[in-house]
Design a protein around this motif. Structure first.
Motif, PDB file in Angstrom:
ATOM      1  N   GLU A 271     -11.934 -12.116   4.223  1.00 19.20           N
ATOM      2  CA  GLU A 271     -12.010 -11.781   2.795  1.00 19.20           C
ATOM      3  C   GLU A 271     -13.435 -11.347   2.416  1.00 19.20           C
ATOM      4  OE1 GLU A 271      -9.616 -11.505   0.520  1.00 19.20           O
ATOM      5  OE2 GLU A 271      -8.064 -12.115   1.928  1.00 19.20           O
ATOM      6  N   THR A 272     -14.420 -12.005   3.006  1.00 25.04           N
ATOM      7  CA  THR A 272     -15.816 -11.622   2.769  1.00 25.04           C
ATOM      8  C   THR A 272     -16.066 -10.207   3.285  1.00 25.04           C
ATOM      9  OG1 THR A 272     -16.461 -13.928   3.037  1.00 25.04           O
ATOM     10  CG2 THR A 272     -18.222 -12.297   3.165  1.00 25.04           C
ATOM     11  N   GLN A 273     -15.552  -9.920   4.477  1.00 27.26           N
ATOM     12  CA  GLN A 273     -15.682  -8.577   5.042  1.00 27.26           C
ATOM     13  C   GLN A 273     -14.969  -7.554   4.158  1.00 27.26           C
ATOM     14  OE1 GLN A 273     -14.134  -8.797   9.006  1.00 27.26           O
ATOM     15  NE2 GLN A 273     -16.001  -9.710   9.861  1.00 27.26           N
ATOM     16  N   LYS A 274     -13.867  -7.951   3.610  1.00 21.37           N
ATOM     17  CA  LYS A 274     -13.091  -7.039   2.752  1.00 21.37           C
ATOM     18  C   LYS A 274     -13.911  -6.634   1.534  1.00 21.37           C
ATOM     19  CE  LYS A 274      -8.738  -6.709   0.226  1.00 21.37           C
ATOM     20  NZ  LYS A 274      -7.505  -7.406  -0.142  1.00 21.37           N
ATOM     21  N   LYS A 275     -14.638  -7.584   0.947  1.00 25.01           N
ATOM     22  CA  LYS A 275     -15.478  -7.284  -0.214  1.00 25.01           C
ATOM     23  C   LYS A 275     -16.560  -6.272   0.151  1.00 25.01           C
ATOM     24  CE  LYS A 275     -14.807 -11.657  -2.582  1.00 25.01           C
ATOM     25  NZ  LYS A 275     -15.416 -12.914  -2.991  1.00 25.01           N
ATOM     26  N   LYS A 276     -17.168  -6.430   1.337  1.00 27.03           N
ATOM     27  CA  LYS A 276     -18.217  -5.501   1.778  1.00 27.03           C
ATOM     28  C   LYS A 276     -17.644  -4.119   2.042  1.00 27.03           C
ATOM     29  CE  LYS A 276     -21.084  -9.013   3.973  1.00 27.03           C
ATOM     30  NZ  LYS A 276     -21.573  -9.563   5.248  1.00 27.03           N
ATOM     31  N   LEU A 277     -16.457  -4.096   2.661  1.00 27.04           N
ATOM     32  CA  LEU A 277     -15.860  -2.813   3.042  1.00 27.04           C
ATOM     33  C   LEU A 277     -15.131  -2.121   1.889  1.00 27.04           C
ATOM     34  CD1 LEU A 277     -14.450  -3.790   6.542  1.00 27.04           C
ATOM     35  CD2 LEU A 277     -16.409  -2.329   6.068  1.00 27.04           C
TER      36      LEU A 277
ATOM     37  N   LYS B 118     -16.224  -1.052  -0.764  1.00 27.74           N
ATOM     38  CA  LYS B 118     -17.048   0.024  -1.317  1.00 27.74           C
ATOM     39  C   LYS B 118     -17.001   1.280  -0.452  1.00 27.74           C
ATOM     40  CE  LYS B 118     -20.014  -3.450  -3.291  1.00 27.74           C
ATOM     41  NZ  LYS B 118     -21.207  -4.224  -3.119  1.00 27.74           N
ATOM     42  N   LYS B 119     -16.543   1.125   0.780  1.00 25.02           N
ATOM     43  CA  LYS B 119     -16.497   2.263   1.703  1.00 25.02           C
ATOM     44  C   LYS B 119     -15.212   3.056   1.510  1.00 25.02           C
ATOM     45  CE  LYS B 119     -19.493   0.728   5.342  1.00 25.02           C
ATOM     46  NZ  LYS B 119     -19.758   0.913   6.730  1.00 25.02           N
ATOM     47  N   ASN B 120     -15.208   4.188   2.144  1.00 19.27           N
ATOM     48  CA  ASN B 120     -14.040   5.056   2.107  1.00 19.27           C
ATOM     49  C   ASN B 120     -12.911   4.401   2.922  1.00 19.27           C
ATOM     50  OD1 ASN B 120     -12.263   7.154   2.011  1.00 19.27           O
ATOM     51  ND2 ASN B 120     -13.594   8.638   3.043  1.00 19.27           N
ATOM     52  N   LYS B 121     -11.692   4.484   2.403  1.00 19.34           N
ATOM     53  CA  LYS B 121     -10.545   3.836   3.068  1.00 19.34           C
ATOM     54  C   LYS B 121     -10.186   4.509   4.395  1.00 19.34           C
ATOM     55  CE  LYS B 121      -9.832   1.164  -0.495  1.00 19.34           C
ATOM     56  NZ  LYS B 121     -10.432  -0.112  -0.557  1.00 19.34           N
ATOM     57  N   THR B 122     -10.644   5.702   4.611  1.00 19.36           N
ATOM     58  CA  THR B 122     -10.360   6.401   5.869  1.00 19.36           C
ATOM     59  C   THR B 122     -11.451   6.182   6.905  1.00 19.36           C
ATOM     60  OG1 THR B 122     -11.387   8.421   5.012  1.00 19.36           O
ATOM     61  CG2 THR B 122      -8.978   8.185   4.750  1.00 19.36           C
ATOM     62  N   ASP B 123     -12.476   5.465   6.528  1.00 17.77           N
ATOM     63  CA  ASP B 123     -13.579   5.167   7.448  1.00 17.77           C
ATOM     64  C   ASP B 123     -13.053   4.359   8.637  1.00 17.77           C
ATOM     65  OD1 ASP B 123     -16.309   5.081   8.233  1.00 17.77           O
ATOM     66  OD2 ASP B 123     -16.419   3.021   7.471  1.00 17.77           O
ATOM     67  N   LYS B 124     -13.605   4.650   9.820  1.00 14.56           N
ATOM     68  CA  LYS B 124     -13.132   3.987  11.038  1.00 14.56           C
ATOM     69  C   LYS B 124     -13.380   2.479  11.001  1.00 14.56           C
ATOM     70  CE  LYS B 124     -13.138   4.485  15.981  1.00 14.56           C
ATOM     71  NZ  LYS B 124     -13.455   5.333  17.098  1.00 14.56           N
ATOM     72  N   GLU B 125     -14.512   2.069  10.493  1.00 14.03           N
ATOM     73  CA  GLU B 125     -14.835   0.649  10.406  1.00 14.03           C
ATOM     74  C   GLU B 125     -13.808  -0.082   9.522  1.00 14.03           C
ATOM     75  OE1 GLU B 125     -18.598  -2.271   9.238  1.00 14.03           O
ATOM     76  OE2 GLU B 125     -18.668  -0.148   8.716  1.00 14.03           O
ATOM     77  N   TYR B 126     -13.438   0.539   8.412  1.00 12.44           N
ATOM     78  CA  TYR B 126     -12.441  -0.053   7.520  1.00 12.44           C
ATOM     79  C   TYR B 126     -11.073  -0.117   8.189  1.00 12.44           C
ATOM     80  CZ  TYR B 126      -9.549  -0.999   3.462  1.00 12.44           C
ATOM     81  OH  TYR B 126      -8.650  -1.568   2.600  1.00 12.44           O
TER      82      TYR B 126
END
Length: 134
Positions: A74-80, A82-90
């Motif tokens: 959930e913590t990682q979700k908050k950080k991610l 802000k990123k683009n949903k198509t980003d590989k990391e996400y």
């Protein structure tokens, strides 16, 4: 002839009295044996309760680990977020999160099943105690 009838009725009444006497002795001995039944049932429930107590430790550890992992994700979700949903990391995180949710749901299901068994065991204990207090 009246005397024979009276003697026949007398014999019949004696037989009924004897039958009821034997039945009362049998009932008394059967009810006295129920104490052994209580001990057997109580021992069975005690072993089941002990087994469930041991399972409780393992299940609660698993549940705690799952909760910790869920908080981390959930913590990682908050950080991610802000990123683009198509980003590989996400996308990698989303894949890990979905596999974790499957594992988490199994863990919760296992816990609920255990909890139901445990509550039934405690209920059976109470019923047994009430049944044999009389």
């Amino acid at each position: 002839m009246g005397k024979k009838t009276f003697d026949g009725i007398k014999k019949l009444m004696c037989m009924f009295t004897l039958v009821f006497f034997v039945m009362s002795l049998t009932v008394a001995s059967v009810s006295a044996g129920s104490n052994d039944t209580y001990k057997v049932e109580k021992a069975k429930l005690d072993t089941e309760k002990a087994k469930l107590e041991n399972e409780k430790i393992v299940i609660l550890k698993e549940k705690a680990q799952c909760e910790k992992e869920k908080q981390k994700l959930e913590t990682q979700k908050k950080k991610l977020s802000k990123k683009n949903k198509t980003d590989k990391e996400y996308q990698n995180w989303l894949k890990n999160y979905n596999s974790f949710l499957t594992k988490y749901n199994k863990c919760l299901s296992k816990y609920k099943t255990w909890e139901t068994k445990y509550n039934n065991c405690l209920k059976n204990h109470k019923v047994l105690e009430q049944k044999y207090k009389k």
